[in-house]
Motif scaffolding. Structure first.
Motif, PDB file in Angstrom:
ATOM      1  N   PRO A  73      -4.572  26.493  21.290  1.00 36.64           N
ATOM      2  CA  PRO A  73      -3.926  27.106  22.453  1.00 36.64           C
ATOM      3  C   PRO A  73      -3.751  28.613  22.337  1.00 36.64           C
ATOM      4  O   PRO A  73      -3.933  29.341  23.321  1.00 36.64           O
ATOM      5  N   LEU A  99      -9.968  20.439  21.564  1.00 41.18           N
ATOM      6  CA  LEU A  99      -8.732  20.131  22.296  1.00 41.18           C
ATOM      7  C   LEU A  99      -8.721  18.679  22.767  1.00 41.18           C
ATOM      8  O   LEU A  99      -7.706  17.985  22.654  1.00 41.18           O
ATOM      9  N   SER A 121      -6.142  15.839  21.338  1.00 41.42           N
ATOM     10  CA  SER A 121      -5.210  15.167  22.254  1.00 41.42           C
ATOM     11  C   SER A 121      -5.409  13.653  22.239  1.00 41.42           C
ATOM     12  O   SER A 121      -4.435  12.892  22.181  1.00 41.42           O
ATOM     13  N   SER A 155      -7.487  19.142  29.373  1.00 47.64           N
ATOM     14  CA  SER A 155      -8.440  19.920  28.574  1.00 47.64           C
ATOM     15  C   SER A 155      -9.873  19.647  29.008  1.00 47.64           C
ATOM     16  O   SER A 155     -10.713  20.558  29.031  1.00 47.64           O
ATOM     17  N   TYR A 156     -10.167  18.433  29.341  1.00 51.66           N
ATOM     18  CA  TYR A 156     -11.537  18.055  29.700  1.00 51.66           C
ATOM     19  C   TYR A 156     -11.934  18.592  31.078  1.00 51.66           C
ATOM     20  O   TYR A 156     -13.048  19.087  31.262  1.00 51.66           O
ATOM     21  N   VAL A 183      -9.685  23.104  31.411  1.00 50.35           N
ATOM     22  CA  VAL A 183      -9.849  24.197  30.442  1.00 50.35           C
ATOM     23  C   VAL A 183     -11.327  24.542  30.277  1.00 50.35           C
ATOM     24  O   VAL A 183     -12.153  23.648  30.041  1.00 50.35           O
ATOM     25  N   LEU A 201      -1.105  24.827  28.088  1.00 55.69           N
ATOM     26  CA  LEU A 201      -1.477  24.508  26.704  1.00 55.69           C
ATOM     27  C   LEU A 201      -0.298  24.701  25.751  1.00 55.69           C
ATOM     28  O   LEU A 201      -0.133  23.936  24.796  1.00 55.69           O
ATOM     29  N   SER A 215      -5.248  15.581  27.221  1.00 56.33           N
ATOM     30  CA  SER A 215      -6.681  15.338  27.019  1.00 56.33           C
ATOM     31  C   SER A 215      -7.441  15.452  28.337  1.00 56.33           C
ATOM     32  O   SER A 215      -8.534  16.035  28.383  1.00 56.33           O
ATOM     33  N   LYS A 243     -13.024  23.556  23.621  1.00 58.42           N
ATOM     34  CA  LYS A 243     -12.713  22.465  24.552  1.00 58.42           C
ATOM     35  C   LYS A 243     -12.873  21.108  23.882  1.00 58.42           C
ATOM     36  O   LYS A 243     -12.010  20.228  24.026  1.00 58.42           O
TER      37      LYS A 243
END
Length: 612
Positions: A496, A445, A449, A557-558, A561, A386, A554, A442
Motif C-alpha cells: 500500500p 495484493l 488478501s 485490488s483485482y 487498483v 489500501l 482482494s 497488483k
C-alpha cells in the motif's frame, strides 16, 4: 558485452559510454551503399563542407544531435524520478526503470533488448554501492526503526503481569488496557504531523539527535510509571517520538543513499521494525514478572541512547543542504558518502536532481485539490482504501494482543504462539523482497488478501471445531495465525505504501502520502482500541470480520487498483482511465515510489502504524 567492459570499475564505465558516443557521432550519418552514392556525387568542396558539418555536429551538445541522445539524459531522468525516500520494494523499480529510460532515450539508434547503452546505463546506476561511512550512518539511524517495532509489541506478552502490578486496587479493565495500548497510535499521528516542519527548520541530523534524547526520557518515564494514567501518558510520548521516526528515518535514508540503494535501505528499515517486534516478544517471558516488566519497558532506552551516541557519525542530509543553498557543502558530503570512486559528473547530476525536485515540490497542493480534481480523486481514494484495508485486516491485533488472544482460545502455550508469529513476520519480510522483485504490485495484493482470508477462516475453524468436536486443534490455530502474518508481509504490509506513492507525481505525492499516513494511524488506533471488545463479544469468531474485510480487499485490488510496477506516471494514468492520458499530475515525467516532501507543505508521506 565484452569481458573488458565487465571488468571496468564504475568511473571507467562512465568514460567508456562517453567514448562510444563520440565514436558514433564521428561516423557518417548515412551508411553502406547510400553513403557511397552520396559521396561520389559530391564535388571536392562539397565533400569538405560535408565533413566539416559532420564534425561540428559531433561537437554540439547532445540534445542538438538527433541521431544520438546524451547517455546522461536517462541518468538525469532516473535521478529526478525516483523519490528521495527509502521504501521497502523500491529496488526492482529502479532496475526496471533504468532499462526503460535508456530504451526510450536510445530508441532511434540502439534497438533490441540487450543494447549496449541499456547495459551501460544500468551498470552506471547499479555500481553505486555501500561505503564505510554510509554503513555507519545507516546503522545509527536504524536504531529508531528498531525502537518503533519494539514499542509496538512490548506490552503484548507481559499484559497480565502489568495489569496486576499497576495497582493493588481493582483489576485494570479491558477498556483501560486498550487505551494504554492504542494511545501509542495517537502519539504516532501527532509525531508524524509535527516532524516535517521541524525537519525543515533544524535539519535531519539535529532532529534525529533530539528525537533520540526525547525517546530515551519517555522510555525511562514509562519504566517507572506507577499507575494507569502515567503509563498511558508515557505511551503517548513514546508514540510521538516513534511517529517522528517513521517520517525522519526513511526520508533521511533516501536522501543520503544512491538511487539504486533506496529500495535496499527501505527493506532494512522494514526489517529493523519487525526485528524490534520479535525482540519484544522474545524478552516478554524472561522479563514477564514483577518488577521485571519495568526493565522490559525500559530496554528500548538502550537503542535510543546508542543512536544518540552514534550521532557523531551521522552527516547532514545533502538534499537538505541543497534546499538551504549550500551546494558546495552538499557536494562534499556526497563525496564522503559515495566514496572516492564516484565521478564528478555523477555527483553534479545528483546535486542538480535534488535542486530540481525541491523546486518542483515547492508548488503547494491541498487535500481539497486531490478530492476535487477528478483525475486525482481516483488514485487518492485508492490510496486511502489500501491504508484502511491494511489496518482493518487486523494485523496489529496480533502484535498488540496475541498472547491474551491465545490464552482465551485455550492454547497451551500462548508465549510460543506469539514468538512464532514474530519469527514468521521477520522471515516473511525477506521473502517479500524476492516476491516484489518478480511479481507485480497488483498480483501480490490479490494474493495477500486472498491468503489472509483463507488463513482467518482456518483459524476460525480450528477455534470453533476444537471445542465442538472435543479435539485438540491448537496447532492448527497457530498454523492459521502464521499463515495470516506471512500473507500480510507478502502484500498488504509493504505494497500500500509503495503503490500509493507510485500513483502520484512529485507535486501531489507529499500531500497524498501525508493524508494516507494519517488515515493509517487512525485506523491502527481503532483496531487497538476496539479489538478487546470485539474479542469478548465474538469469542471464537473474532477473526471472521477480518476475513470479510480482506475478501473485499482482494476484489478491490483485482478490479480497481492499477498495476504500477516499473510504469511511468502517464502509463499508470492510462490504465486507470481507460487509455485516456490526462494531466492529473501537476508535474510531468516518471513517477516511482517514495514519500517525498513539500517545502511549503507539512503533509508528508510518513510510515504507518505497526511497523508496516
Amino acid at each position: 558485452m565484452s569481458d573488458d567492459y565487465k571488468q571496468m570499475d564504475h568511473a571507467k564505465k562512465i568514460q567508456h559510454v562517453a567514448a562510444n558516443r563520440r565514436r558514433h557521432l564521428q561516423n557518417p550519418v548515412a551508411s553502406g551503399p547510400q553513403k557511397s552514392g552520396m559521396r561520389k556525387n559530391m564535388s571536392f568542396a562539397n565533400a569538405q563542407e560535408y565533413k566539416r558539418g559532420k564534425l561540428n555536429a559531433a561537437r554540439k551538445p547532445i540534445r542538438q544531435v538527433q541521431s544520438m541522445p546524451d547517455f546522461r539524459d536517462p541518468l538525469r531522468d532516473i535521478l529526478r524520478s525516483v523519490p528521495f525516500y527509502a521504501i521497502h520494494g523500491m529496488g526492482s523499480h529502479v532496475r526496471k526503470l533504468s532499462k526503460t529510460f535508456s530504451r526510450h532515450s536510445f530508441s532511434g539508434t540502439q534497438r533490441g533488448k540487450d543494447s549496449l547503452f541499456d547495459s551501460q546505463i544500468s551498470d552506471a546506476i547499479q555500481k553505486q554501492g555501500y561505503t564505510t561511512r554510509l554503513i555507519l550512518v545507516v546503522f545509527s539511524v536504524l536504531m529508531g526503526a528498531i525502537n518503533f517495532g519494539y514499542n509496538t509489541s512490548v506490552l503484548n506478552t507481559p499484559e497480565a503481569i502489568i495489569r496486576q502490578s499497576l495497582t493493588s486496587r481493582p483489576w485494570v479493565d479491558d477498556f483501560s488496557w486498550a487505551i494504554i495500548v492504542s494511545i501509542f497510535c495517537i502519539g504516532g499521528l501527532l509525531g508524524s504531523t509535527i516532524a516535517p516542519p521541524l525537519l525543515d527548520t533544524m535539519g535531519r541530523k539535529t532532529f534525529l539527535l533530539y528525537n533520540g534524547i526525547f525517546l530515551t526520557l519517555a522510555l525511562l518515564f514509562q519504566a517507572v510509571s506507577m499507575g494507569v494514567m502515567w503509563l498511558a501518558v508515557a505511551r503517548l510520548l513514546i508514540g510521538v517520538s516513534c511517529g517522528g521516526s517513521t517520517v525522519a528515518v526513511p526520508l533521511y535514508l533516501g536522501e543520503i543513499a544512491p538511487v539504486n540503494l533506496r529500495g535496499s535501505l527501505g527493506t532494512l528499515n522494514q526489517f529493523a521494525m519487525v526485528v524490534g517486534i520479535l525482540l519484544a516478544q522474545i524478552l516478554g517471558r524472561p522479563l514477564g514478572n514483577d518488577p521485571g516488566w519495568r526493565i522490559l519497558l525500559g530496554i528500548g532506552a538502550i537503542f535510543s541512547t546508542l543512536q544518540v551516541l552514534l550521532s557523531v557519525f551521522i552527516v547532514e542530509s545533502p538534499r537538505w543542504l541543497v534546499m538551504q543553498g549550500k551546494h558546495g557543502k552538499a557536494r562534499e558530503l556526497l563525496k564522503i558518502l559515495r566514496g572516492e570512486a564516484e565521478t564528478s559528473e555523477l555527483l553534479n547530476m545528483e546535486i542538480q536532481s535534488m535542486l530540481e525536485v525541491s523546486n518542483m515540490e515547492r508548488r503547494e497542493i491541498s487535500v481539497g485539490t486531490l478530492v476535487r480534481n477528478p483525475r486525482l480523486r481516483l488514485p487518492f481514494m485508492i490510496g486511502i482504501a489500501l491504508m484502511v484495508f491494511q489496518q482493518f485486516s487486523g494485523i496489529n491485533a496480533v502484535f498488540y494482543y496475541s498472547t491474551g488472544f491465545f490464552t482465551r482460545a485455550g492454547f497451551s502455550d500462548p508465549y510460543l504462539g506469539t514468538v512464532l508469529a514474530g519469527t514468521v513476520n521477520v522471515v516473511a519480510t525477506w521473502f517479500a523482497v524476492e516476491l516484489m522483485d518478480r511479481a507485480g504490485r497488483k498480483a501480490l495484493l490479490v494474493l495477500s488478501s486472498v491468503g489472509m482470508t483463507v488463513s482467518s477462516c482456518v483459524l476460525t475453524f480450528a477455534m470453533v471445531a476444537g471445542p465442538m468436536l472435543q479435539i485438540e486443534l491448537g496447532y492448527l490455530e497457530i498454523f492459521g495465525v502464521l499463515l495470516y502474518v506471512a500473507f500480510f508481509e507478502f502484500g498488504l504490509g509493504p505494497i500500500p505504501w509503495a503503490i500509493t506513492a507510485e500513483l502520484f507525481g512529485a507535486v501531489e505525492r507529499a500531500t497524498a502520502m501525508g493524508a494516507c499516513s494519517c488515515i493509517n494511524w487512525v485506523a491502527s488506533f481503532l483496531v487497538g482500541l476496539l479489538f478487546p471488545a470485539v474479542n469478548t463479544a465474538l469469542g471464537s469468531y473474532t477473526f471472521l470480520p477480518f476475513a470479510l474485510i480482506t475478501l473485499v480487499a482482494s476484489f478491490f485490488s483485482y478490479y480497481i487498483v492499477p498495476e504500477t510496477k516499473g510504469k511511468s506516471h502517464k502509463e499508470i494514468e492510462a490504465e486507470m482511465f481507460g487509455g485516456r492520458e490526462g494531466s492529473s499530475s501537476l508535474d510531468s515525467g516518471y513517477s516511482i515510489v517514495g514519500g517525498s516532501r513539500s517545502k511549503n507543505n507539512n503533509r508528508w508521506g510518513g510510515g504507518g502504524a505497526g511497523g508496516h
